[in-house]
Scaffold this motif. Structure first.
Motif, PDB file in Angstrom:
ATOM      1  N   SER A  35       0.908  -1.258  -0.018  1.00 36.99           N
ATOM      2  CA  SER A  35       0.178  -0.171   0.204  1.00 36.99           C
ATOM      3  C   SER A  35       0.627   1.036   0.300  1.00 36.99           C
ATOM      4  CB  SER A  35      -1.019   0.026   1.166  1.00 36.99           C
ATOM      5  OG  SER A  35      -2.072  -0.687   1.164  1.00 36.99           O
ATOM      6  N   ALA A  36       2.166   1.529  -0.712  1.00 37.84           N
ATOM      7  CA  ALA A  36       2.567   2.039  -0.634  1.00 37.84           C
ATOM      8  C   ALA A  36       4.111   2.369  -2.101  1.00 37.84           C
ATOM      9  CB  ALA A  36       3.910   2.380   0.045  1.00 37.84           C
ATOM     10  N   GLY A  37       3.798   1.285  -3.245  1.00 39.31           N
ATOM     11  CA  GLY A  37       4.311   1.453  -4.199  1.00 39.31           C
ATOM     12  C   GLY A  37       5.345   2.436  -4.491  1.00 39.31           C
ATOM     13  N   HIS A  38       3.962   3.449  -5.056  1.00 38.02           N
ATOM     14  CA  HIS A  38       4.960   4.697  -5.567  1.00 38.02           C
ATOM     15  C   HIS A  38       6.011   5.567  -4.653  1.00 38.02           C
ATOM     16  CE1 HIS A  38       2.494   8.157  -4.080  1.00 38.02           C
ATOM     17  NE2 HIS A  38       1.566   7.620  -4.211  1.00 38.02           N
ATOM     18  N   HIS A  39       4.772   5.598  -3.157  1.00 38.49           N
ATOM     19  CA  HIS A  39       6.518   5.710  -2.159  1.00 38.49           C
ATOM     20  C   HIS A  39       7.074   5.333  -2.098  1.00 38.49           C
ATOM     21  CE1 HIS A  39       2.408   8.430  -0.621  1.00 38.49           C
ATOM     22  NE2 HIS A  39       1.748   7.465  -0.878  1.00 38.49           N
ATOM     23  N   THR A  40       6.836   4.081  -1.830  1.00 38.10           N
ATOM     24  CA  THR A  40       8.421   3.626  -2.054  1.00 38.10           C
ATOM     25  C   THR A  40       9.784   3.965  -3.238  1.00 38.10           C
ATOM     26  OG1 THR A  40       7.141   1.672  -0.596  1.00 38.10           O
ATOM     27  CG2 THR A  40       9.670   1.385  -1.225  1.00 38.10           C
ATOM     28  N   LEU A  41       9.243   3.850  -3.974  1.00 36.03           N
ATOM     29  CA  LEU A  41      10.291   3.809  -5.461  1.00 36.03           C
ATOM     30  C   LEU A  41      10.477   5.803  -5.571  1.00 36.03           C
ATOM     31  CD1 LEU A  41       7.397   2.473  -8.038  1.00 36.03           C
ATOM     32  CD2 LEU A  41      10.247   1.655  -7.948  1.00 36.03           C
ATOM     33  N   ASP A  42       9.500   6.715  -4.939  1.00 39.24           N
ATOM     34  CA  ASP A  42      10.312   8.001  -5.236  1.00 39.24           C
ATOM     35  C   ASP A  42      10.957   8.346  -3.670  1.00 39.24           C
ATOM     36  OD1 ASP A  42       8.284   9.076  -6.656  1.00 39.24           O
ATOM     37  OD2 ASP A  42       6.461   9.770  -5.230  1.00 39.24           O
TER      38      ASP A  42
ATOM     39  N   LEU B  55      13.061   5.651  -2.627  1.00 42.29           N
ATOM     40  CA  LEU B  55      14.254   5.227  -3.272  1.00 42.29           C
ATOM     41  C   LEU B  55      15.106   6.271  -4.470  1.00 42.29           C
ATOM     42  CD1 LEU B  55      12.972   1.505  -3.904  1.00 42.29           C
ATOM     43  CD2 LEU B  55      14.940   1.713  -2.271  1.00 42.29           C
ATOM     44  N   ARG B  56      14.524   6.453  -5.221  1.00 39.03           N
ATOM     45  CA  ARG B  56      15.131   7.810  -5.915  1.00 39.03           C
ATOM     46  C   ARG B  56      15.574   9.160  -5.404  1.00 39.03           C
ATOM     47  NH1 ARG B  56      10.466  10.185  -8.438  1.00 39.03           N
ATOM     48  NH2 ARG B  56      11.014  11.449  -6.469  1.00 39.03           N
ATOM     49  N   ASP B  57      14.768   9.411  -4.300  1.00 35.75           N
ATOM     50  CA  ASP B  57      15.140  10.749  -3.756  1.00 35.75           C
ATOM     51  C   ASP B  57      17.036  10.383  -2.670  1.00 35.75           C
ATOM     52  OD1 ASP B  57      12.943  11.762  -4.630  1.00 35.75           O
ATOM     53  OD2 ASP B  57      12.239  12.091  -2.619  1.00 35.75           O
TER      54      ASP B  57
ATOM     55  N   ARG C 222       0.158  -0.059  -8.582  1.00 32.80           N
ATOM     56  CA  ARG C 222      -0.088   0.353 -10.059  1.00 32.80           C
ATOM     57  C   ARG C 222       0.920   0.389 -11.174  1.00 32.80           C
ATOM     58  NH1 ARG C 222      -3.646   6.195  -9.636  1.00 32.80           N
ATOM     59  NH2 ARG C 222      -5.618   4.971  -7.677  1.00 32.80           N
ATOM     60  N   ILE C 223       0.344  -0.008 -12.634  1.00 32.33           N
ATOM     61  CA  ILE C 223       1.602  -0.977 -13.685  1.00 32.33           C
ATOM     62  C   ILE C 223       2.101   0.787 -13.338  1.00 32.33           C
ATOM     63  CG2 ILE C 223       2.179  -0.659 -15.693  1.00 32.33           C
ATOM     64  CD1 ILE C 223       0.875  -3.681 -13.772  1.00 32.33           C
ATOM     65  N   GLN C 224       1.545   1.782 -13.662  1.00 32.02           N
ATOM     66  CA  GLN C 224       2.188   2.939 -14.258  1.00 32.02           C
ATOM     67  C   GLN C 224       3.288   3.260 -13.441  1.00 32.02           C
ATOM     68  OE1 GLN C 224      -0.928   6.003 -13.073  1.00 32.02           O
ATOM     69  NE2 GLN C 224      -0.019   7.249 -12.557  1.00 32.02           N
ATOM     70  N   TYR C 225       3.246   3.070 -11.937  1.00 37.15           N
ATOM     71  CA  TYR C 225       4.549   3.408 -10.649  1.00 37.15           C
ATOM     72  C   TYR C 225       5.692   2.163 -11.206  1.00 37.15           C
ATOM     73  CZ  TYR C 225       1.315   5.949  -8.336  1.00 37.15           C
ATOM     74  OH  TYR C 225       0.183   6.849  -8.548  1.00 37.15           O
ATOM     75  N   ALA C 226       5.401   0.674 -11.379  1.00 34.05           N
ATOM     76  CA  ALA C 226       5.661  -0.205 -11.904  1.00 34.05           C
ATOM     77  C   ALA C 226       7.318   0.403 -12.977  1.00 34.05           C
ATOM     78  CB  ALA C 226       5.727  -1.745 -11.921  1.00 34.05           C
ATOM     79  N   ASN C 227       6.509   1.050 -14.201  1.00 37.42           N
ATOM     80  CA  ASN C 227       7.112   1.036 -15.213  1.00 37.42           C
ATOM     81  C   ASN C 227       8.043   2.172 -15.042  1.00 37.42           C
ATOM     82  OD1 ASN C 227       5.977  -0.266 -16.959  1.00 37.42           O
ATOM     83  ND2 ASN C 227       4.171   0.555 -17.320  1.00 37.42           N
ATOM     84  N   LYS C 228       7.903   3.281 -13.998  1.00 35.83           N
ATOM     85  CA  LYS C 228       9.260   4.505 -13.466  1.00 35.83           C
ATOM     86  C   LYS C 228       9.507   3.458 -12.824  1.00 35.83           C
ATOM     87  CE  LYS C 228       6.188   8.007 -12.491  1.00 35.83           C
ATOM     88  NZ  LYS C 228       5.090   8.874 -11.592  1.00 35.83           N
TER      89      LYS C 228
END
Length: 287
Positions: free
Chosen positions: A164-171, A173-175, A189-195
């Motif tokens: 329940s934190a997909g894009h938060h986690t990716l952000d 990791l990136r930051d 979501r797939i859009q976040y996975a693609n990122k």
């Protein structure tokens, strides 16, 4: 099943399998050509038990060699509460990572868990701290950032949880500049996975894909060059509520082949190459 298989995410230690000898589990995995099991703890005690298994002389050398240790602090305790209420609780596992850095193949299981139940339980359990959900999320981000720092310092890949934190986690990791990452059982979501793919991250697929339309869509969207196999034993098996073992990883490979309409041998070959690329310290065992 032809070709060596690498399970990049499993909880293979006695506390996860209290009634099943680890030797039997390893033997069953070896029988289906699993050559390496990247073994991820949730707590310091789990991490210590992984190293006890690595040094357990009652196991044959070939079985002990299958166990590839990670260390890290999971954001949720095995009892289902939040484990990171105070950031200083991470100090002991971070010191363990430093002490064992030459023996670890990666850092994990680490990440973020923003499940409402976890947030609500933590707020209720620690009323004196007067923390709200955003405070708790920031605590998790801080601890993840400290793990990222160590991954960069010791050039160790991260084995990442994101519920329940997909894009938060990716952000996050990136930051914080994470470079080598596997997103385990990604539920975003797939859009976040693609990122994540654009950042060069990998995504590992558990046997529960056979009962998860979300995982099937994830596999369809992500290139095989960014996929890995996992079991998350004893969780995320093909049957809900039934203990899962590393030998069920063939189900992950078979379902990926079905979704992508390719031969399962191609899935095994590519995912094993991917695993060796992301986790170069894995011993390339012979079956």
């Amino acid at each position: 099943m032809d070709g060596h298989i690498v399970d990049v995410h499993a909880h293979l230690y006695p506390s996860s399998f209290p009634t099943t000898p680890i030797e039997q589990i390893l033997t069953r995995a070896k029988a289906v050509n699993v050559s390496s099991i990247i073994t991820v703890p949730e707590t310091l005690e789990d991490a210590q038990s992984i190293f006890e298994l690595k040094n357990d002389l009652t196991l044959s050398n070939s079985l002990r060699d299958m166990i590839e240790p990670c260390a890290g602090l999971h954001p949720v305790t095995p009892q289902g509460a939040m484990s990171l209420i105070r950031v200083d609780q991470a100090d002991s596992i971070l010191q363990f990572i430093k002490d064992k850095s030459t023996e670890l193949v990666g850092i994990g299981e680490v990440g973020l868990d923003f499940s409402p139940r976890i947030m609500n339980n933590a707020i209720a359990a620690y009323p004196d701290l007067k923390l709200d959900a955003e405070d708790l999320k920031n605590v998790q981000r801080t601890v993840l950032a400290r793990h990222i720092d160590l991954s960069l310092q010791f050039d160790l890949p991260l084995n990442v949880h994101s519920r329940s934190a997909g894009h938060h986690t990716l952000d996050c990791l990136r930051d914080y500049g994470a470079r080598k990452v596997v997103m385990h059982a990604f539920d975003g979501r797939i859009q976040y996975a693609n990122k994540g793919v654009e950042m060069g991250f990998f995504f590992s697929i558990p046997p529960s894909i056979v009962r998860s339309p979300q995982k099937q869509k994830l596999v369809a969207a992500i290139p095989l060059s960014n996929l890995l196999l996992e079991t998350d034993s004893p969780a995320l098996g093909p049957e809900q509520g039934v203990d899962n073992e590393p030998d069920s990883i063939v189900i992950s490979a078979t379902e990926i082949a079905k979704v992508k309409k390719i031969d399962v041998s191609d899935v095994i070959r590519q995912t094993t190459e991917n695993a060796y690329k992301l986790f170069p310290k894995i011993k390339k065992n012979s079956i």
